[in-house]
Scaffold this active site. Structure first.
Site: not given
Length: 765
Positions: A179, A241, A292, A669, A709, A711
């Protein structure tokens, strides 16, 4: 003369005797000193690991909560269905044409002011070396080159088998690294100490390249670049991961969007597909198996070599991507609504049963038994015809169930006709992984070895299994192997042998928990396959500290994290303390304190041993628990005058809140749009039986959007949670109605269910 000589011998003997006594005392003192340091180190290690694994359990519970909501919510339109696909499951399998569109790097211009590295394809060794040097100097690769590199990486990975073969005949040695978790300094140090990849120096990187560290993007770019330059000598395995759902919690998604604000969404979408194409394991000279996590008593290398690895998007959920944007229910045979044979996800207790939805026919279907090769192949004409009949039958059954559930109209009125030429082309896609195939991948990515014989569920991580020496020996004999190399677990020395040296754990991220907490390591294999282990510390500051200073520094960090954990559960601890204080004296014994703390936190720590660092000494071995909890709160209060109980909930739920925010933020976003907020609230209100209109949802969104705004950012999201908690704490219980009793309560009801979301994530198991 004789008398003088005798006296000298006597003094010499006496001095020697005193010297031996002094040496014995010094040795005894040093052994006690070293034993105390080792005990402190082991306690510190257990604290870090327990908190880490508790976080993984929270991730599983949160994922389970959302899975339950998604599985039991029937979208009323294509728009809602598309939102659910984006928000949580990302189950749509991107076609080649779409991937080409996402990889449209040629339209992105590189400005003249850009001073970072430039790439041209096919890559040459100098390009990869220049990339390492640029990242060492903290330069950032332009988004055009990132997309181009990911595009070429995907084309290469698609051609690889599930299990790579490496031979020491063609290279002088094979170096296996564990890792890295976003720690670029460790990767650079490995290349500096061991040498850059070359035809004579092969490498295998064993998964978990991303998350936690701050340079995950740079590590991926370096690894992918060297893999393209040396495709036969440089190999990558998938880790647990390399999973877009895990990345939401542990930082990689956030890192990509921070570094590539404009093109981050494209990069994440392509990376999700690239992760699914990473090979699952590597065999060195057909004798050493590298994977892994580990194995189980059911691990079948032949099955692992045949399954379609790119179909397994996330190991957190067996459900796979929906083909061509259509629901998975149309891809399976319709079965009776209350199917008793529904497979239980690996991350849930086997005794738990979730109510089956009559509208989710696909969830009851039996897993497909067919296996196919890694490369998709076309189906015969009769199979396509059969698939069409199954889809049409499923549509009719779904219509019937919708009418029984009270939905008016036929399927054609609320969804476009699915039996189209495009839908018929679904038969060309490989079948979904069966439960057995999916479980095989989960086991090799999530499992850990144990000293005891046998194989049992890995309840600490919440996934995979614990496998004993007999399971290892059984697998080695079955496939004629010498030993296993795995990663997945941080070790103090960077490596650890177990199972009679048949299992070697390699962990390459040094200073993983804290500076000085652990070494990193890698292992070199020559033609004799004798493991040669190299340890290192990538941080130069650790070389300036003594052992005692290192342990004290790491111990302080671990205790700080543990105090935060205790503070986050103050209310539960208070309730548990009162149970032990039957006479209401305000005092409990220290043994009762240890028992109560373990019953609440369930970390499996030696609380009696940790008591001196957490509790002030008392003459009569009792503790005034309310004062102790107040002292915990004083250490956590910020400069803002936030009520202690509110801050406690923020500490306890911050990771979950941040993960929820990123799940709702389906387009990555960094903001929750009004549409994302509306669709998510429809999902929650359906689960909580809340009757809420779109106007009320819009009003709620505007009230959370403090800077107006349009958002909701992460700070506004956390602040809304804090204000809701404060209003519910200060008011009467009638002001904060329970979610189950809010039907028809109008626009004021969503406030408390918003907090119930986090509570539900903890209680989902």
């Amino acid at each position: 003369m004789g008398s003088g000589t005798s006296t000298q011998h006597h003094f010499a003997f006496q001095n020697a005797e005193n010297a031996f006594r002094a040496a014995t005392l010094i040795q005894r003192w040093y052994r006690r000193y070293a034993a105390r340091l080792e005990m402190r180190r082991q306690c510190t290690w257990r604290i870090f690991q327990s908190i880490e694994y508790a976080g993984q359990q929270d991730q599983v519970k949160l994922h389970d909560f959302f899975s339950y909501l998604v599985d039991h919510f029937t979208p009323s339109s294509n728009h809602e269905r598309d939102f659910l696909n984006r928000m949580f499951t990302e189950e749509r399998f991107p076609q080649d044409a779409e991937m080409e569109k996402l990889s449209d790097y040629e339209s992105i211009e590189v400005p003249d002011s850009y001073t970072g590295p430039h790439l041209s394809f096919p890559l040459l060794p100098d390009h990869a070396t220049a990339l390492v040097e640029a990242f060492r100097l903290k330069q950032q690769l332009h988004a055009r080159y990132v997309l181009n590199l990911l595009h070429e990486t995907r084309k290469h990975l698609v051609q690889l088998p599930n299990i790579n073969r490496v031979s020491t005949c063609y290279s002088e040695e094979v170096t296996v690294c564990g890792d890295l978790h976003g720690q670029l300094d460790d990767l650079i140090f490995i290349f500096y100490k061991n040498g850059l990849p070359s035809p004579e120096r092969a490498y295998v990187f064993n998964g978990d390249f991303v998350d936690r560290g701050k340079d995950s993007v740079e590590i991926l770019m370096v690894l992918f670049a060297f893999m393209l330059v040396y495709p036969k000598e440089f190999h990558l395995n998938r880790g647990n991961h390399e999973d877009h759902m895990v990345n939401l919690r542990y930082g990689f998604t956030k890192e990509v969007m921070r570094k590539y604000k404009t093109h981050g969404k494209k990069i994440l979408k392509i990376l999700q597909d690239v992760f699914c194409w990473l090979p699952l394991a590597t065999l060195v000279d057909e004798k050493v198996l590298i994977l892994h996590g580990g194995v189980s008593d059911m691990t079948d290398l032949e099955l692992l070599a045949k399954l379609d690895r790119h179909k397994i998007v996330s190991t957190l959920r067996r459900k796979t991507r929906k083909e061509n944007g259509k629901p998975a229910t149309t891809q399976k045979k319709a079965t009776p609504p209350n199917c008793a044979g529904r497979p239980t996800p690996w991350f849930l207790p086997q005794s738990r049963s979730l109510p089956a939805s009559p509208l989710r026919l696909g969830s009851c279907g039996a897993p497909r038994a067919g296996r196919s090769s890694s490369i998709p192949c076309s189906c015969p004409a009769d199979a396509e015809e059969l698939a069409g009949r199954v889809r049409r039958s499923g549509d009719l059954e779904l219509d019937r169930c919708r009418q029984q559930a009270g939905f008016l109209g036929s399927r054609a009125q609320w969804e476009p006709l699915l039996v189209t030429p495009e839908a018929d082309s679904d038969a060309d896609e490989p079948p979904e992984p069966t439960q057995e195939e999916w479980k095989q991948v989960v086991d090799i990515l999530w499992s850990d070895p144990m000293a005891q014989e046998g194989c049992k569920a890995n309840t600490v991580r919440g996934g995979g299994c614990y496998f004993g020496p007999n399971v290892t020996e059984q697998l080695l004999q079955k496939y004629n192997l010498q030993f296993l190399i795995r990663s997945h677990e941080c070790k103090p020395e960077g490596y650890e042998f177990c199972h009679s040296r048949k299992v070697l754990t390699i962990f390459s991220a040094s200073n993983y928990y804290e500076v000085g907490s652990n070494r990193g390591a890698y292992v070199k294999l020559g033609p004799a396959l004798t493991p040669y282990i190299v340890q290192y510390q990538a941080n130069k500051a650790t070389h300036m500290l003594t052992m005692r200073q290192r342990i004290s520094r790491v111990e302080e960090s671990a205790l700080r994290s543990l105090r935060e954990k205790l503070f986050a559960h103050s209310s539960h601890l208070l309730g548990e303390f009162k149970k032990h204080d039957a006479d209401k004296t305000g005092f409990i014994s220290l043994s009762d304190w240890a028992e109560a703390v373990e019953s609440v936190l369930r970390l499996g720590l030696p609380w009696r041993m940790l008591r001196p660092q957490l509790v002030s000494s008392s003459m009569d071995n009792t503790l005034e628990y309310k004062s102790w909890l107040e002292d915990l709160a004083k250490g956590q209060l910020s400069h803002e005058n936030i009520q202690s109980s509110l801050l406690e909930k923020l500490y306890r739920n911050r990771s979950n809140l941040e993960t929820i925010f990123r799940i709702i933020d389906s387009d990555h976003s960094g903001f929750i749009s009004l549409d994302e907020f509306r669709q998510t609230w429809k999902l929650f209100s359906s689960h909580m039986n809340i009757d809420i209109t779109d106007d009320c949802i819009c009003d709620l969104a505007r009230s959370i959007d403090f800077n107006k705004d349009g958002h909701i950012d992460i700070n506004e999201f956390l602040e809304a949670f804090r204000l809701v908690e404060q209003s519910c704490t200060e008011g009467d219980t009638s002001d904060c109605p329970q979610a189950t009793n809010t039907k028809g309560s109008g626009c004021t009801s969503p406030a408390h269910p918003k907090n119930s979301l986090v509570s539900g994530s903890h209680g989902a198991s």
